[in-house]
Design a protein around this motif. Structure first.
Motif, mmCIF file in Angstrom:
data_model
loop_
_atom_site.group_PDB
_atom_site.id
_atom_site.type_symbol
_atom_site.label_atom_id
_atom_site.label_comp_id
_atom_site.label_asym_id
_atom_site.label_seq_id
_atom_site.Cartn_x
_atom_site.Cartn_y
_atom_site.Cartn_z
ATOM 1 N N MET A 1 0.852 -1.206 0.000
ATOM 2 C CA MET A 1 0.000 0.000 0.000
ATOM 3 C C MET A 1 0.882 1.248 0.000
ATOM 4 O O MET A 1 1.982 1.235 0.529
ATOM 5 C CB MET A 1 -0.921 -0.032 1.229
ATOM 6 N N GLU A 2 0.352 2.332 -0.583
ATOM 7 C CA GLU A 2 1.136 3.539 -0.824
ATOM 8 C C GLU A 2 1.713 4.162 0.448
ATOM 9 O O GLU A 2 1.084 4.181 1.492
ATOM 10 C CB GLU A 2 0.275 4.602 -1.532
ATOM 11 N N ARG A 3 2.907 4.668 0.297
ATOM 12 C CA ARG A 3 3.510 5.461 1.354
ATOM 13 C C ARG A 3 3.098 6.905 1.118
ATOM 14 O O ARG A 3 3.471 7.516 0.121
ATOM 15 C CB ARG A 3 5.040 5.328 1.318
ATOM 16 N N LEU A 4 2.328 7.447 2.038
ATOM 17 C CA LEU A 4 1.770 8.778 1.854
ATOM 18 C C LEU A 4 2.834 9.844 1.978
ATOM 19 O O LEU A 4 3.815 9.693 2.693
ATOM 20 C CB LEU A 4 0.656 9.013 2.881
ATOM 21 N N GLY A 5 2.617 10.958 1.287
ATOM 22 C CA GLY A 5 3.520 12.092 1.393
ATOM 23 C C GLY A 5 4.483 12.207 0.234
ATOM 24 O O GLY A 5 4.896 13.305 -0.125
ATOM 25 N N PHE A 75 -9.145 13.673 -1.085
ATOM 26 C CA PHE A 75 -8.933 13.335 0.320
ATOM 27 C C PHE A 75 -7.486 12.889 0.562
ATOM 28 O O PHE A 75 -6.822 13.341 1.509
ATOM 29 C CB PHE A 75 -9.905 12.229 0.729
ATOM 30 N N LEU A 76 -6.971 12.028 -0.305
ATOM 31 C CA LEU A 76 -5.613 11.515 -0.142
ATOM 32 C C LEU A 76 -4.575 12.627 -0.338
ATOM 33 O O LEU A 76 -3.571 12.678 0.384
ATOM 34 C CB LEU A 76 -5.368 10.384 -1.137
ATOM 35 N N ASN A 77 -4.815 13.506 -1.283
ATOM 36 C CA ASN A 77 -3.890 14.624 -1.489
ATOM 37 C C ASN A 77 -3.980 15.636 -0.352
ATOM 38 O O ASN A 77 -2.993 16.315 -0.040
ATOM 39 C CB ASN A 77 -4.158 15.295 -2.836
ATOM 40 N N GLY A 97 1.634 4.948 6.156
ATOM 41 C CA GLY A 97 0.817 4.966 4.947
ATOM 42 C C GLY A 97 -0.650 4.751 5.272
ATOM 43 O O GLY A 97 -1.110 5.070 6.364
ATOM 44 N N LEU A 98 -1.392 4.194 4.326
ATOM 45 C CA LEU A 98 -2.821 3.987 4.538
ATOM 46 C C LEU A 98 -3.113 2.964 5.624
ATOM 47 O O LEU A 98 -4.238 2.910 6.131
ATOM 48 C CB LEU A 98 -3.495 3.557 3.228
ATOM 49 N N PHE A 99 -2.124 2.160 5.989
ATOM 50 C CA PHE A 99 -2.329 1.209 7.077
ATOM 51 C C PHE A 99 -2.671 1.946 8.379
ATOM 52 O O PHE A 99 -3.400 1.433 9.218
ATOM 53 C CB PHE A 99 -1.071 0.357 7.294
ATOM 54 N N GLY A 100 -2.150 3.147 8.512
ATOM 55 C CA GLY A 100 -2.361 3.897 9.748
ATOM 56 C C GLY A 100 -3.551 4.847 9.694
ATOM 57 O O GLY A 100 -3.771 5.617 10.636
ATOM 58 N N LEU A 101 -4.303 4.808 8.602
ATOM 59 C CA LEU A 101 -5.458 5.696 8.481
ATOM 60 C C LEU A 101 -6.492 5.388 9.558
ATOM 61 O O LEU A 101 -6.838 4.228 9.805
ATOM 62 C CB LEU A 101 -6.085 5.536 7.092
#
Length: 438
Positions: A1-5, A75-77, A97-101
């Motif tokens: 899953m994507e790494r945000l940022g 939302f993701l941006n 990432g999204l795992f921590g949403l």
């Protein structure tokens, strides 16, 4: 899953491939991608599976897939922006990432949108629509066991964000009327005629299409999908001019008209149907004039797609949805300028108090039908709607008030008449039953 940022999220249209009984099926689909600003490349994201599993599998139109895709991307941006701004509430997502949403992040976003609505920068109803997309997104993440902190969704369908501990801010639904205009008001017929005459001068390529919107409730995407064969009556090659009736076969003709376009998001047909138009002399004259224009273009060898009903003179191909919108807005600007020059203050103020675009034709058509006495159910059928709920959204607030007042007056007159006929004897004969008064 994507790494945000690190990446920005984008929406992309692509061709989906399905296999069934050794057969291959291709269809247009909408997905989510990752944009790397360093390389300028877009990479496919597993989040496209969310759109596919929740929306695409229902065989809905591209526009219906596009809406949730764009809103989830926003939302993701927004999360990415918070991470880059070192917002401590979003700090862990840079690593997890999204795992921590968590619900807190969705709540933060909804509250952010609500604050804009409260300040008048956004339609309050829009916030509630976004919340529904977020709920579906969180449900999907939860079902895929992606979230570190699983969420327990209530069986009654209530929003997990509407929690006192989260403190989510919501706009007041009653206090926030829509900021979109859906009708021309009581002078609609006169204003429609003026708008169409200006369209015939400013944008003759689409003038007939705008007439189809006002007199038939077509969406812009449905107009640009029309071919000459879409004319069920009058037939394009006949001598009939539509003075007695006008019927269109609204179908998805993208493969015939827009195969040269990489993206066809603005060329969608939401509801294929056979659409009967309201008859008006101006519609008839515009149709005759449109045919003469196409014949002239054909004679001058300026038509590349002979099937299209609406041709761009600059390309010779079918007019795109984007081009249609731009031309419509040019007509709108000229129309409002003319009203201003004529010092029609009330009409000008009414038509500039809220935003409106091509979709207003559908609302005007709805109110035309109500004007001639059609019931809400009949209007829904005439518009090709699945339910009567959608009809009510196109009744402008001021017109709705007038309709309600007229209804109350009729009820009062009927009540007074009935009351005058009642005697003491027949009052005593009334009795209560399980079905009411008898």
């Amino acid at each position: 899953m994507e790494r945000l940022g690190r990446f920005d999220f984008v929406v992309r249209e692509y061709q989906s491939i399905d296999f069934y009984n050794n057969n291959t099926f291709y269809k247009e689909a909408v997905g989510i991608g990752l944009f790397d600003s360093t390389s300028g490349m877009v990479f496919p994201s597993p989040l496209s599976q969310f759109i596919k599993s929740v929306y695409q599998r229902k065989n809905v139109s591209l526009s219906t897939q596009r809406n949730p895709a764009y809103e989830i991307v926003k939302f993701l941006n927004f999360i990415n922006e918070q991470i880059r701004n070192n917002n401590s509430d979003f700090g862990k997502l840079k690593v997890e990432g999204l795992f921590g949403l968590r619900l807190e992040h969705g709540s933060y976003y909804i509250s952010y949108l609500a604050s804009k609505a409260i300040n008048g920068d956004m339609d309050g109803n829009y916030v509630y629509r976004i919340e529904k997309y977020l709920i579906e997104f969180y449900k999907w993440l939860n079902k895929q066991e992606i979230l570190y902190e699983p969420i327990q969704f209530e069986e009654d369908g209530s929003s997990p964000f509407d929690d006192i501990e989260l403190g989510t801010i919501y706009p007041n639904k009653q206090a926030l009327p829509s900021n979109r205009l859906v009708d021309f008001g009581e002078n609609r017929l006169e204003l429609v005629i003026k708008f169409l005459r200006i369209a015939d001068y400013v944008a003759p390529e689409i003038a007939l299409g705008i007439a189809f919107q006002f007199f038939g409730g077509l969406r812009a995407g449905e107009v640009v999908n029309l071919t000459k064969k879409s004319l069920e009556y009058p037939k394009y090659n006949s001598d009939e001019n539509g003075a007695d009736k006008f019927i269109l076969k609204v179908r998805d003709n993208q493969k015939y008209l827009f195969n040269h376009r990489a993206t066809k998001i603005h060329e969608q047909v939401k509801r294929p149907r056979t659409q009967t138009l309201l008859i008006h002399p101006l519609l008839t004259s515009m149709y005759v004039k449109h045919k003469l224009r196409l014949n002239r273009l054909l004679k001058d060898n300026k038509i590349k797609n002979s099937q299209a009903l609406f041709i761009s003179e600059s390309t010779g191909n079918a007019i795109s949805g984007k081009s249609y919108h731009e031309k419509f807005m040019a007509v709108k600007e000229a129309f409002l300028l003319q009203l201003s020059k004529e010092e029609r203050i009330e009409d000008y103020e009414y038509l500039t108090q809220k935003r409106w675009s091509t979709h207003i034709g559908r609302g005007v058509f709805t109110n035309f039908l109500l004007d001639i006495g059609a019931t809400v159910t009949q209007v829904a059928i005439a518009r090709g709607d699945k339910s009567i709920t959608a009809v009510l959204k196109y009744v402008e607030e001021t017109n709705a008030i007038k309709i309600t007042q007229d209804a109350l007056n009729k009820i009062r007159i009927a009540y007074d008449r009935e009351l005058s006929e009642i005697t003491v004897q027949n009052i005593e004969s009334w009795s209560l039953t399980s079905n009411g008064y008898k």
